[in-house]
Each structure stands twice: as structure tokens, then as C-alpha cells.
Design a protein around this motif. Structure first.
Motif, PDB file in Angstrom:
ATOM      1  N   LEU A 216      11.089  -3.171   0.216  1.00 25.71           N
ATOM      2  CA  LEU A 216      11.318  -2.354  -0.217  1.00 25.71           C
ATOM      3  C   LEU A 216      11.147  -1.033   0.745  1.00 25.71           C
ATOM      4  O   LEU A 216      11.168  -1.115   2.153  1.00 25.71           O
ATOM      5  CB  LEU A 216      10.073  -2.110  -1.260  1.00 25.71           C
ATOM      6  CG  LEU A 216      10.359  -2.602  -3.024  1.00 25.71           C
ATOM      7  CD1 LEU A 216       9.136  -3.460  -3.603  1.00 25.71           C
ATOM      8  CD2 LEU A 216      11.428  -2.457  -3.380  1.00 25.71           C
ATOM      9  N   GLY A 217      10.889   0.652  -0.004  1.00 30.50           N
ATOM     10  CA  GLY A 217      10.665   1.136   1.025  1.00 30.50           C
ATOM     11  C   GLY A 217       9.754   1.411   1.775  1.00 30.50           C
ATOM     12  O   GLY A 217       9.555   2.148   3.410  1.00 30.50           O
ATOM     13  N   ASP A 218       8.630   1.818   0.728  1.00 28.32           N
ATOM     14  CA  ASP A 218       7.344   2.695   1.580  1.00 28.32           C
ATOM     15  C   ASP A 218       6.089   1.830   0.716  1.00 28.32           C
ATOM     16  O   ASP A 218       6.242   1.662  -0.418  1.00 28.32           O
ATOM     17  CB  ASP A 218       7.263   3.713   1.574  1.00 28.32           C
ATOM     18  CG  ASP A 218       7.291   4.166   0.190  1.00 28.32           C
ATOM     19  OD1 ASP A 218       7.364   3.614  -0.054  1.00 28.32           O
ATOM     20  OD2 ASP A 218       8.115   5.482   0.331  1.00 28.32           O
ATOM     21  N   TRP A 219       4.640   2.198   0.800  1.00 25.66           N
ATOM     22  CA  TRP A 219       3.952   1.732   0.587  1.00 25.66           C
ATOM     23  C   TRP A 219       3.695   1.952  -1.228  1.00 25.66           C
ATOM     24  O   TRP A 219       3.273   1.124  -2.169  1.00 25.66           O
ATOM     25  CB  TRP A 219       2.467   2.528   0.562  1.00 25.66           C
ATOM     26  CG  TRP A 219       1.273   1.397   1.460  1.00 25.66           C
ATOM     27  CD1 TRP A 219       1.209   1.971   3.462  1.00 25.66           C
ATOM     28  CD2 TRP A 219       0.342   0.456   1.668  1.00 25.66           C
ATOM     29  NE1 TRP A 219       0.106   1.400   3.642  1.00 25.66           N
ATOM     30  CE2 TRP A 219      -0.069   0.382   2.844  1.00 25.66           C
ATOM     31  CE3 TRP A 219       0.647   0.269   0.461  1.00 25.66           C
ATOM     32  CZ2 TRP A 219      -0.693  -0.959   2.951  1.00 25.66           C
ATOM     33  CZ3 TRP A 219      -0.419  -1.532   0.446  1.00 25.66           C
ATOM     34  CH2 TRP A 219      -0.959  -2.034   1.914  1.00 25.66           C
ATOM     35  N   THR A 246       3.363  -8.566  11.468  1.00 26.89           N
ATOM     36  CA  THR A 246       4.066  -8.407  11.520  1.00 26.89           C
ATOM     37  C   THR A 246       3.832  -6.666  10.582  1.00 26.89           C
ATOM     38  O   THR A 246       5.074  -5.835  10.240  1.00 26.89           O
ATOM     39  CB  THR A 246       5.400  -8.628  10.433  1.00 26.89           C
ATOM     40  OG1 THR A 246       4.402  -7.927   9.017  1.00 26.89           O
ATOM     41  CG2 THR A 246       5.564  -9.713  10.518  1.00 26.89           C
ATOM     42  N   ARG A 247       2.337  -6.572  10.095  1.00 32.27           N
ATOM     43  CA  ARG A 247       2.111  -4.847   9.821  1.00 32.27           C
ATOM     44  C   ARG A 247       2.430  -4.715   8.449  1.00 32.27           C
ATOM     45  O   ARG A 247       2.916  -3.484   8.249  1.00 32.27           O
ATOM     46  CB  ARG A 247       2.476  -3.229  10.913  1.00 32.27           C
ATOM     47  CG  ARG A 247       1.155  -4.212  12.260  1.00 32.27           C
ATOM     48  CD  ARG A 247       2.207  -2.842  12.844  1.00 32.27           C
ATOM     49  NE  ARG A 247       1.935  -2.736  14.353  1.00 32.27           N
ATOM     50  CZ  ARG A 247       2.079  -2.674  15.284  1.00 32.27           C
ATOM     51  NH1 ARG A 247       2.861  -1.754  15.381  1.00 32.27           N
ATOM     52  NH2 ARG A 247       1.913  -3.053  17.087  1.00 32.27           N
ATOM     53  N   GLY A 248       3.429  -5.120   7.820  1.00 32.69           N
ATOM     54  CA  GLY A 248       4.323  -4.873   6.375  1.00 32.69           C
ATOM     55  C   GLY A 248       3.125  -4.982   5.718  1.00 32.69           C
ATOM     56  O   GLY A 248       2.409  -5.102   5.553  1.00 32.69           O
ATOM     57  N   GLN A 249       4.256  -4.063   4.915  1.00 36.60           N
ATOM     58  CA  GLN A 249       2.885  -4.075   2.859  1.00 36.60           C
ATOM     59  C   GLN A 249       3.825  -5.018   2.139  1.00 36.60           C
ATOM     60  O   GLN A 249       4.448  -5.291   1.585  1.00 36.60           O
ATOM     61  CB  GLN A 249       2.998  -2.308   2.735  1.00 36.60           C
ATOM     62  CG  GLN A 249       2.393  -1.394   4.064  1.00 36.60           C
ATOM     63  CD  GLN A 249       3.830  -0.717   4.727  1.00 36.60           C
ATOM     64  OE1 GLN A 249       4.756  -0.325   4.210  1.00 36.60           O
ATOM     65  NE2 GLN A 249       3.066  -0.150   5.706  1.00 36.60           N
ATOM     66  N   THR A 250       2.974  -5.288   1.187  1.00 40.69           N
ATOM     67  CA  THR A 250       2.889  -6.711   0.448  1.00 40.69           C
ATOM     68  C   THR A 250       2.456  -6.468  -0.767  1.00 40.69           C
ATOM     69  O   THR A 250       1.320  -6.588  -0.939  1.00 40.69           O
ATOM     70  CB  THR A 250       2.880  -7.548   1.449  1.00 40.69           C
ATOM     71  OG1 THR A 250       3.555  -9.649   0.593  1.00 40.69           O
ATOM     72  CG2 THR A 250       1.461  -8.273   1.106  1.00 40.69           C
ATOM     73  N   VAL A 251       3.097  -7.196  -1.788  1.00 38.77           N
ATOM     74  CA  VAL A 251       3.058  -8.231  -2.521  1.00 38.77           C
ATOM     75  C   VAL A 251       3.519  -9.190  -2.545  1.00 38.77           C
ATOM     76  O   VAL A 251       4.924  -9.670  -2.918  1.00 38.77           O
ATOM     77  CB  VAL A 251       3.554  -7.118  -4.277  1.00 38.77           C
ATOM     78  CG1 VAL A 251       2.624  -7.952  -5.625  1.00 38.77           C
ATOM     79  CG2 VAL A 251       3.014  -5.553  -4.258  1.00 38.77           C
ATOM     80  N   TYR A 252       2.477 -10.525  -3.206  1.00 39.45           N
ATOM     81  CA  TYR A 252       3.232 -11.942  -3.404  1.00 39.45           C
ATOM     82  C   TYR A 252       3.454 -12.013  -4.723  1.00 39.45           C
ATOM     83  O   TYR A 252       1.956 -11.910  -5.132  1.00 39.45           O
ATOM     84  CB  TYR A 252       2.904 -13.246  -3.072  1.00 39.45           C
ATOM     85  CG  TYR A 252       2.510 -12.571  -1.183  1.00 39.45           C
ATOM     86  CD1 TYR A 252       4.477 -13.334  -0.907  1.00 39.45           C
ATOM     87  CD2 TYR A 252       1.360 -12.303  -0.507  1.00 39.45           C
ATOM     88  CE1 TYR A 252       4.381 -13.600   0.794  1.00 39.45           C
ATOM     89  CE2 TYR A 252       2.050 -12.613   1.235  1.00 39.45           C
ATOM     90  CZ  TYR A 252       3.230 -12.987   2.094  1.00 39.45           C
ATOM     91  OH  TYR A 252       3.887 -13.051   3.071  1.00 39.45           O
ATOM     92  N   GLU A 262       8.046 -11.993  -2.942  1.00 36.26           N
ATOM     93  CA  GLU A 262       7.328 -10.922  -2.277  1.00 36.26           C
ATOM     94  C   GLU A 262       8.097  -9.266  -2.406  1.00 36.26           C
ATOM     95  O   GLU A 262       9.760 -10.179  -2.396  1.00 36.26           O
ATOM     96  CB  GLU A 262       7.404 -11.377  -0.877  1.00 36.26           C
ATOM     97  CG  GLU A 262       6.598 -10.438   0.343  1.00 36.26           C
ATOM     98  CD  GLU A 262       6.852 -10.290   1.405  1.00 36.26           C
ATOM     99  OE1 GLU A 262       5.090 -10.512   2.280  1.00 36.26           O
ATOM    100  OE2 GLU A 262       7.678 -11.706   2.538  1.00 36.26           O
ATOM    101  N   VAL A 263       8.092  -9.331  -2.405  1.00 33.80           N
ATOM    102  CA  VAL A 263       8.442  -7.291  -2.111  1.00 33.80           C
ATOM    103  C   VAL A 263       7.688  -6.832  -1.069  1.00 33.80           C
ATOM    104  O   VAL A 263       6.613  -7.263  -0.722  1.00 33.80           O
ATOM    105  CB  VAL A 263       8.397  -6.908  -2.912  1.00 33.80           C
ATOM    106  CG1 VAL A 263       9.403  -6.469  -4.386  1.00 33.80           C
ATOM    107  CG2 VAL A 263       6.785  -6.289  -3.437  1.00 33.80           C
ATOM    108  N   PHE A 264       8.602  -6.536   0.605  1.00 32.59           N
ATOM    109  CA  PHE A 264       7.955  -6.336   1.758  1.00 32.59           C
ATOM    110  C   PHE A 264       8.040  -4.854   1.846  1.00 32.59           C
ATOM    111  O   PHE A 264       9.810  -4.384   2.093  1.00 32.59           O
ATOM    112  CB  PHE A 264       8.180  -6.969   2.533  1.00 32.59           C
ATOM    113  CG  PHE A 264       7.933  -6.946   3.758  1.00 32.59           C
ATOM    114  CD1 PHE A 264       7.452  -7.838   4.095  1.00 32.59           C
ATOM    115  CD2 PHE A 264       9.100  -6.477   5.372  1.00 32.59           C
ATOM    116  CE1 PHE A 264       6.678  -8.012   5.722  1.00 32.59           C
ATOM    117  CE2 PHE A 264       8.256  -6.204   6.186  1.00 32.59           C
ATOM    118  CZ  PHE A 264       6.949  -7.013   6.388  1.00 32.59           C
TER     119      PHE A 264
END
Length: 304
Positions: A216-219, A246-252, A262-264
């Protein structure tokens, strides 16, 4: 460059109708082929025929496909895999629909990898002639692409060496027993491009899938995805949150069969000369879930 990217993830599902509803209507993937007990999908910003294959009959990973830049890369990887001690077999064009000749082997972690160069080009949903930023009528989350995956292995260090020696990957982040150069590797995040990771390996049972992720693109898009999961009664595992690693934003979350998705979004750019980040077990909670700084047992033990 040899391996360009993770081309496809082929997974088993218990109920194909339920799985199709999840991946098509919640995730927003486009069906490109239905054949027997398998369905093939691509995301809107992918140009090859498929990136996700669902096969009815169980749960977990069937295999990964890795796309290489040149056909000669297949021969090169075959030789390197054999030198590592892996038995390699040839696969013919058409064994996988719309995929060309290649090789297939089982990794030291007992996962099946396929390597290929040719795939049928179907194009993105916005085309290449004066394209729009995204399709006007996205469905659900509307993920643009498959991003990465995490698997488990009894010896992550061996898989780190395998991916380095055979695929030319390098580690961007590791969890180690200590900061010493000869410390045991507990987990490794690996890539061969500026993508922060294409495949991660965590200590655990052989041949298991932890998750596969969509970009995905962003928060904002990550938060919207979480809202849609609630609307569609998708079981959320963790998030929205940020990774320290990785500093990624996520939902599992889980598909209807129990495979973790996951979306990352986000993460920093990786380069081969960038110093690797090393984490020790005492900071693993912060590394995986940066905000809560706690790692629940189910996150590492629930696998398919």
C-alpha cells in the motif's frame, strides 16, 4: 540483477468460494483465470498474468515463483543452487498457466521455489499510455501489488546463506543472539533491490508460511484497509501499527482459511552498501511492533 521480484505466491485454501470473496472483493484483486480447483489473480498495478494463486484443499504455501531479468539467469541460479547442495528440476512452459520455462527446487527450509523469466504480459489496469494514478473503480482495499512474504525455517542462518549465494540477496535487517559477527541468526530480512525486503525468514518449523503481504502507499491507506477489514468481518491479527524492523506500517489479518495476510506501506530504501540493522532478542518486541513494544506468542506460533 538476477531475481527481480517475488512473482507469485501459490497458497492452499479450504473453501475456494470464501477465498475468492476475500481476495477479490475485500483485497480488490482481479481474477485472470479459473482452472479446476485453482484461481489466478493479479493486482491493479501488476502487469504479469498473475501474482496470487489459490488452490482449494488445505491451508498454507504450495510454492513461490521468482521472476528473473534474463533467461540466462535461470541457468545461473540452477548452477548456484546445485553448488549449494539443492536438487533442481526443470519445469516446462505451461506447467504453470502463462508462465514460461524455468526451474523448481525445494529450499533448505523445505519451501518450493520456482524460477522463471517469461510471463504473459496482460498490463496494468491503468495502462502505459498517459496513465491515470489509479483505477477509478477500485474494489475494497484495492491493493496495487504483491510485496513480500515471511516464512519459517529451523535454521534461518542457512536460509540467509542460501538466498545470498543462490539469489544474490543481502540482509537489510537481522535478529541475532548477540551483536557478535558469529552470532546465531534468529530472523533475517532479505532483498536484492531497494525494496526493504522481498523475503524474510524466522526461526520456526520447516516449510511453514507466516504471511504474504500486499503493498500500500501510506498510513492513510493502511488505516482505510483496517476499516474495510472490520466492515467485512476479516479477523485482524495485529494493527494498524508500525514495525521497528523495516519501519513499515502494517495491518496483519487472516483470510477465511486462516492464512495470514498483511498490508504494508513505507519502509526505507535498501542498498547493498547500507549498514545492516541488527536487533537482539531483548528488543524484538520493539522491532516487530514499534508502538506496543510487546510480541505476543500467537504472532510467531500461528502458521500455515
Amino acid at each position: 540483477m538476477a531475481v527481480m521480484r517475488l512473482g507469485y505466491a501459490h497458497v492452499r485454501v479450504t473453501d475456494l468460494a470464501e477465498a475468492k470473496d476475500h481476495y477479490a472483493n475485500t483485497m480488490g484483486l482481479y481474477e485472470t483465470l479459473a482452472e479446476g480447483n485453482k484461481v489466478y489473480y493479479k493486482a491493479w498495478d501488476e502487469w504479469d498474468h498473475h501474482s496470487v494463486v489459490l488452490e482449494e484443499g488445505g491451508v498454507g504455501l504450495v510454492k513461490y515463483g521468482w521472476k528473473v531479468q534474463y533467461s540466462s539467469d535461470i541457468d545461473d541460479i540452477e548452477k548456484k543452487a546445485q553448488a549449494f547442495g539443492v536438487t533442481v528440476e526443470r519445469m516446462s512452459k505451461g506447467e504453470n498457466p502463462e508462465i514460461g520455462d524455468g526451474i523448481r527446487f525445494t529450499t533448505p527450509s523445505d519451501h518450493v521455489f520456482e524460477v522463471y523469466h517469461e510471463a504473459t504480459l496482460v498490463g496494468t489496469e491503468v495502462g502505459t499510455h498517459n496513465p491515470d494514478s489509479f483505477p477509478r473503480h477500485l474494489i475494497g482495499v484495492g491493493v496495487p501489488a504483491l510485496d513480500h512474504s515471511l516464512i519459517t525455517a529451523e535454521d534461518p542462518g542457512q536460509m540467509d546463506r542460501f538466498l545470498s549465494d543462490v539469489f544474490g540477496f543481502y540482509a537489510t535487517e537481522r535478529v541475532q543472539t548477540s551483536l557478535d559477527d558469529d552470532a546465531d541468526i534468529i530472523a533475517t530480512w532479505m532483498t536484492n533491490s531497494t525494496q526493504i525486503h522481498q523475503l524474510a525468514v524466522l526461526a520456526g518449523p520447516q516449510g511453514k508460511l507466516h504471511h504474504f503481504a500486499f503493498r500500500l502507499g501510506d498510513w492513510v491507506e493502511v488505516g482505510r484497509a483496517a476499516d474495510l477489514f472490520s466492515m467485512d468481518d476479516v479477523p485482524i491479527d495485529v494493527g494498524p501499527t508500525r514495525h521497528g524492523i523495516t519501519r513499515g506500517q502494517t495491518v496483519y489479518f487472516f483470510d477465511p482459511s486462516g492464512n495470514r495476510n498483511e498490508v504494508f506501506a513505507g519502509g526505507y530504501l535498501a542498498y547493498p552498501d547500507r549498514p545492516m540493522n541488527v536487533w537482539t532478542p531483548d528488543a524484538l518486541g520493539k522491532g516487530v511492533f514499534y508502538h506496543a513494544r510487546e510480541l505476543n506468542d500467537a504472532f510467531t506460533s500461528v502458521l500455515t
